[in-house]
Design a protein around this motif. Structure first.
Motif, short mmCIF file in Angstrom:
data_model
loop_
_atom_site.label_atom_id
_atom_site.label_comp_id
_atom_site.label_asym_id
_atom_site.label_seq_id
_atom_site.Cartn_x
_atom_site.Cartn_y
_atom_site.Cartn_z
N ASN A 242 -4.45 -17.42 43.26
CA ASN A 242 -4.45 -18.83 44.06
C ASN A 242 -5.14 -19.79 43.45
OD1 ASN A 242 -3.38 -17.83 46.95
ND2 ASN A 242 -4.83 -16.17 46.13
N HIS A 243 -4.91 -19.95 41.97
CA HIS A 243 -5.68 -21.30 41.39
C HIS A 243 -4.66 -21.90 40.76
CE1 HIS A 243 -6.15 -19.65 37.73
NE2 HIS A 243 -6.72 -18.42 38.06
N LEU A 244 -4.84 -23.20 40.43
CA LEU A 244 -3.53 -23.87 39.75
C LEU A 244 -3.21 -23.62 38.65
CD1 LEU A 244 -5.07 -27.59 39.08
CD2 LEU A 244 -6.50 -25.60 38.99
N ALA A 245 -4.06 -22.99 37.77
CA ALA A 245 -3.42 -22.78 36.32
C ALA A 245 -2.50 -21.43 36.64
CB ALA A 245 -4.60 -22.03 35.73
N ASN A 246 -2.40 -20.99 37.51
CA ASN A 246 -1.37 -19.72 37.72
C ASN A 246 -0.46 -20.09 38.75
OD1 ASN A 246 -2.40 -17.89 35.87
ND2 ASN A 246 -3.87 -16.91 37.17
N LEU A 247 -0.10 -21.26 39.11
CA LEU A 247 0.73 -21.44 40.11
C LEU A 247 1.59 -22.68 39.64
CD1 LEU A 247 -1.37 -21.27 43.32
CD2 LEU A 247 0.43 -19.68 42.70
N GLU A 248 2.68 -22.80 40.35
CA GLU A 248 3.67 -23.82 39.87
C GLU A 248 3.98 -24.65 41.46
OE1 GLU A 248 4.69 -24.98 37.33
OE2 GLU A 248 4.63 -23.21 35.69
N PRO A 249 4.45 -25.62 41.20
CA PRO A 249 4.79 -26.57 42.21
C PRO A 249 5.80 -25.87 43.23
CG PRO A 249 4.81 -28.21 40.60
CD PRO A 249 4.79 -26.72 39.96
N PRO A 250 5.75 -25.82 44.40
CA PRO A 250 4.92 -26.87 45.36
C PRO A 250 3.74 -26.47 45.59
CG PRO A 250 6.39 -25.41 46.78
CD PRO A 250 6.85 -25.07 45.39
N ARG A 251 3.05 -25.24 45.36
CA ARG A 251 2.00 -24.73 45.80
C ARG A 251 0.86 -25.51 44.98
NH1 ARG A 251 -0.30 -18.91 46.35
NH2 ARG A 251 -2.12 -20.58 47.26
N HIS A 252 1.15 -25.69 43.48
CA HIS A 252 0.37 -26.31 42.59
C HIS A 252 -0.14 -27.64 42.97
CE1 HIS A 252 -0.62 -28.74 38.96
NE2 HIS A 252 -1.02 -27.31 38.46
N THR A 253 0.80 -28.50 43.42
CA THR A 253 0.61 -29.75 43.62
C THR A 253 -0.78 -30.27 44.45
OG1 THR A 253 2.94 -30.25 43.38
CG2 THR A 253 1.58 -31.96 44.27
N PRO A 254 -0.92 -29.85 45.70
CA PRO A 254 -2.18 -29.85 46.55
C PRO A 254 -3.34 -29.22 45.73
CG PRO A 254 -0.63 -28.09 47.81
CD PRO A 254 0.23 -28.86 46.55
N LEU A 255 -3.19 -28.38 45.32
CA LEU A 255 -4.41 -27.73 44.47
C LEU A 255 -4.73 -28.78 43.26
CD1 LEU A 255 -3.29 -24.10 44.34
CD2 LEU A 255 -5.38 -24.90 45.49
N ARG A 256 -3.88 -29.17 42.70
CA ARG A 256 -4.23 -30.07 41.78
C ARG A 256 -4.85 -31.33 42.14
NH1 ARG A 256 -4.34 -29.76 35.94
NH2 ARG A 256 -4.96 -31.70 35.29
N ARG A 257 -4.28 -32.03 43.47
CA ARG A 257 -4.80 -33.22 43.95
C ARG A 257 -6.37 -32.80 44.45
NH1 ARG A 257 -0.84 -33.95 46.99
NH2 ARG A 257 -1.65 -32.94 48.93
#
Length: 403
Positions: free
Chosen positions: A90-105
């Motif tokens: 559940n952290h951005l290094a291990n996810l892709e958009p669309p889930r990655h996008t709000p985490l990165r923001r």
């Protein structure tokens, strides 16, 4: 010209490669854009070694960092159904958009260079305290006594962890680095760290402070993470963030101990450290490979088509010495190099959020050491320094010195 011996199918996993990877990488990079690597126990991966190919691959959405895609791939290969633990899933290094996008923001808003820069006085204090402990030792080890604990303490401070817990964090960080993820000991460490972080998050929900965890919990609604996302983010910082920075600090200290002219130049012009840190990162190569990718559809790299459902490894230390990109003496440390645009911190949406803090900690660690102990020298010949075998980071086993 004498024919070179055939490479081992496990060429990246040998001790010879760990200790000096560059001759092999020069050869592999010259022979082709991608090279197969066999994995013990079965299977293989495709290794990308050229700078331009790697940069394009890091930004290609067909090469996925989604941990669920990776676990599905391993499950199919082994016949054993595997599920990623929530600490990693559940952290951005291990996810892709669309889930990655709000985490990165959310992370970008809370984990800013300004927040990192505000830690400079504390980083200097930590560095001085660690050097105080080493000062009376006739032959201190700058890895176990300096490079390893400094990022653990600083990142714990960033997250609002009280000083009483720092020894536990150092123990957890080292245990996760040194144990195989399938080892029951690693599972126990994960549970201990997760339990502590879950309790810390609850404390910060009730009583926020001026720290990263509080900033993530009490952010604006559109930038607010869930408890499990905050836990996973904190876990990534306390594992990957520590290992990467410790590897960079140790490698930088070793480089400056063996490059006295460059060290003197940096100490004479302290205002130039920041501008020259990227060349130091490129030369040191703290990252062996970026985190693995999985192809979700066929991908052509350098004229080679990699099928869907394959593992791709991008060799950061190879790209950072690619003569096609770094045309002037790629194996040399040149502080005035005009464009040391290395790939050690990744590229694209997965560029490391902690890159600025890692470089800041490394700069402070090196400056405090050499200003306090200008005559410090290696206690062994440089050829006797050894590296820990790892597919991701490249830390030194030890760095013994004499004052």
């Amino acid at each position: 010209m004498t024919d070179q011996p055939k490479l081992s199918k496990y060429w990246m996993l040998t001790d010879d490669f760990t200790q000096n990877p560059y001759p092999v990488l020069d050869r592999v990079r010259a022979e082709g854009p991608v090279t197969k690597l066999s994995i013990p126990g079965g299977g293989h991966a495709w290794v990308v070694t050229r700078y331009e190919d790697a940069k394009a691959a890091l930004a290609d959405p067909r090469l996925s960092r989604d941990i669920h895609v990776h676990y599905d791939l391993v499950s199919r290969q082994t016949g054993v159904a595997l599920t990623p633990p929530p600490e990693h899933a559940n952290h951005l290094a291990n996810l892709e958009p669309p889930r990655h996008t709000p985490l990165r923001r959310a992370i970008s808003a809370a984990f800013t260079p300004r927040r990192a820069d505000a830690l400079r006085p504390r980083i200097e204090e930590v560095a001085d305290e660690l050097l105080d402990k080493l000062a009376g030792q006739p032959r201190p080890d700058l890895i176990s006594g300096y490079a390893d604990p400094l990022p653990v303490i600083v990142i714990a401070t960033l997250m609002g962890v009280p000083g009483s817990a720092w020894p536990d964090f150092l123990r957890w960080s080292l245990a996760l680095r040194e144990t195989d993820p399938t080892d029951p000991a690693a599972e126990r460490t994960v549970k201990e760290l997760s339990a502590y972080m879950a309790a810390l998050i609850e404390d910060k929900e009730r009583e926020p402070g001026d720290d990263l965890i509080s900033a993530l919990i009490h952010a604006e609604p559109d930038r607010r993470l869930t408890s499990v996302e905050i836990l996973s983010t904190a876990f990534a910082l306390m594992t990957g963030g520590n290992d990467t920075t410790a590897s960079l600090i140790g490698g930088t200290l070793a480089a400056l101990l063996t490059h006295p002219e460059e060290r003197a130049e940096l100490l004479a012009e302290p205002g130039r450290w920041g501008a020259r840190m990227d060349e130091m990162v490129r030369f040191v190569g703290p990252i062996t490979n970026t985190l693995q990718r999985a192809t979700v559809e066929p991908v052509e790299i350098g004229g080679v088509t990699i099928p869907a459902g394959e593992t791709v490894i991008i060799s950061a230390i190879s790209t950072n010495r690619d003569p096609a990109q770094f045309t002037e003496c790629p194996h040399a440390l040149k502080l005035d190099r005009p464009k040391p645009a290395h790939l050690s911190f990744g590229h694209g949406i997965h560029f490391c959020s902690g890159a600025h803090l890692a470089k800041l900690m490394t700069e402070v660690a090196a400056r405090r050491l050499f200003l306090r102990f200008p005559d410090v020298k290696l206690a062994v010949d440089p050829s006797r320094l050894r590296y820990v075998q790892s597919m991701v980071v490249r830390p030194l086993e030890s760095l013994p010195v004499v004052w």
